[in-house]
Design an enzyme around this catalytic site. Structure first.
Site: not given
Length: 206
Positions: A184-185
Site C-alpha cells: 500500500n506504498r
C-alpha cells in the site's frame, strides 16, 4: 535497540551504529539474491551552473569513510565533480524492494587505492581504460578499436599500469537513507544524518 519492520522481517539498528555497517550488510545479502549486478547504482552530479546529470556506475567499495566508484578523470562526470564536488547515489534492488540513497561531498581516493583496484581488473578492461577518451566525441567505432589495438601493442607482454587520468572517487556522506518497500506504498524510510563525528537516526513518512 530500535526495530524497523520490512516485509515480515525486522532490520535491527543498534544506536549509535553508523550507516556504513548496515549498507555493507545489505550489499552482501543482495549480491546473492539480486538477478542483475547488485553493485549498480545511479550517480547524480551537477555542473558549475547547477545543471544535473545522472548515469549508472558500479559501487566498488563501502569503507568507514564512504562509497567508492572508479572512472576516467577526464569524463563528463569528473568535470562535474571537480567543478561542484557534491554528488548523490541511489542503489536500487528491485527484487528486494530496497534502496540506499546517499548524499555528500566528493573526494578522490588515494593513488594507492586506485592502483590496487586497477590491478584487479581484467586485462581487457585495463586496456579499455587507456583506449577510451571517455565522454569525448568519437568519430567512428573503428577509431575506438584502432586505439584498443594500439594500446594492446604498447603493453604487449607486460602488465598494464593504471593511467594517470583514471581512478576512484569517494562519496563522503552527509545523509544516507535506507528505503524498504511495503504494501500500500506505506514504505519504511530510515535516514542517517551526520552531525560532526556521529549520526542521528530518523524515520520519514513514505
Amino acid at each position: 535497540m530500535t526495530q524497523f519492520h520490512h516485509e515480515h522481517r525486522f532490520t535491527m539498528i543498534t544506536e549509535p551504529t553508523d550507516p556504513f555497517v548496515l549498507a555493507r550488510e545489505l550489499l552482501e545479502q543482495r549480491q546473492t539474491t539480486e538477478p542483475t549486478d547488485a553493485t549498480a547504482m545511479t550517480l547524480a552530479t551537477a555542473d558549475a551552473s547547477g545543471r544535473p546529470s545522472a548515469r549508472m556506475v558500479l559501487l566498488k567499495g563501502i569503507d568507514d569513510r564512504g562509497f567508492v566508484f572508479f572512472t576516467n578523470y577526464e569524463s563528463r562526470k569528473s568535470m562535474d565533480l571537480e567543478a561542484n564536488p557534491f554528488a548523490a547515489l541511489c542503489i536500487h534492488w528491485a527484487k528486494a524492494a530496497e534502496q540506499i540513497r546517499v548524499e555528500g561531498r566528493i573526494e578522490r581516493v588515494s593513488d594507492a587505492e586506485s592502483d590496487a583496484y586497477f590491478e584487479t581488473r581484467a586485462r581487457g578492461s585495463q586496456i579499455g581504460a587507456w583506449a577510451s577518451r571517455q565522454s569525448a566525441l568519437l568519430p567512428s567505432r573503428e577509431a575506438l578499436l584502432d586505439r584498443v589495438r594500439e594500446i594492446e601493442r604498447r603493453f604487449e607482454g607486460r602488465p598494464v599500469p593504471r593511467p594517470e587520468f583514471w581512478g576512484g572517487y569517494r562519496v563522503v556522506p552527509e545523509r544516507v537513507e535506507f528505503w524498504y518497500g511495503q504494501e500500500n506504498r506505506l514504505h519504511d524510510r530510515v535516514v542517517y544524518v551526520r552531525h560532526g563525528d556521529s549520526w542521528r537516526v530518523e524515520r520519514l513518512y513514505p
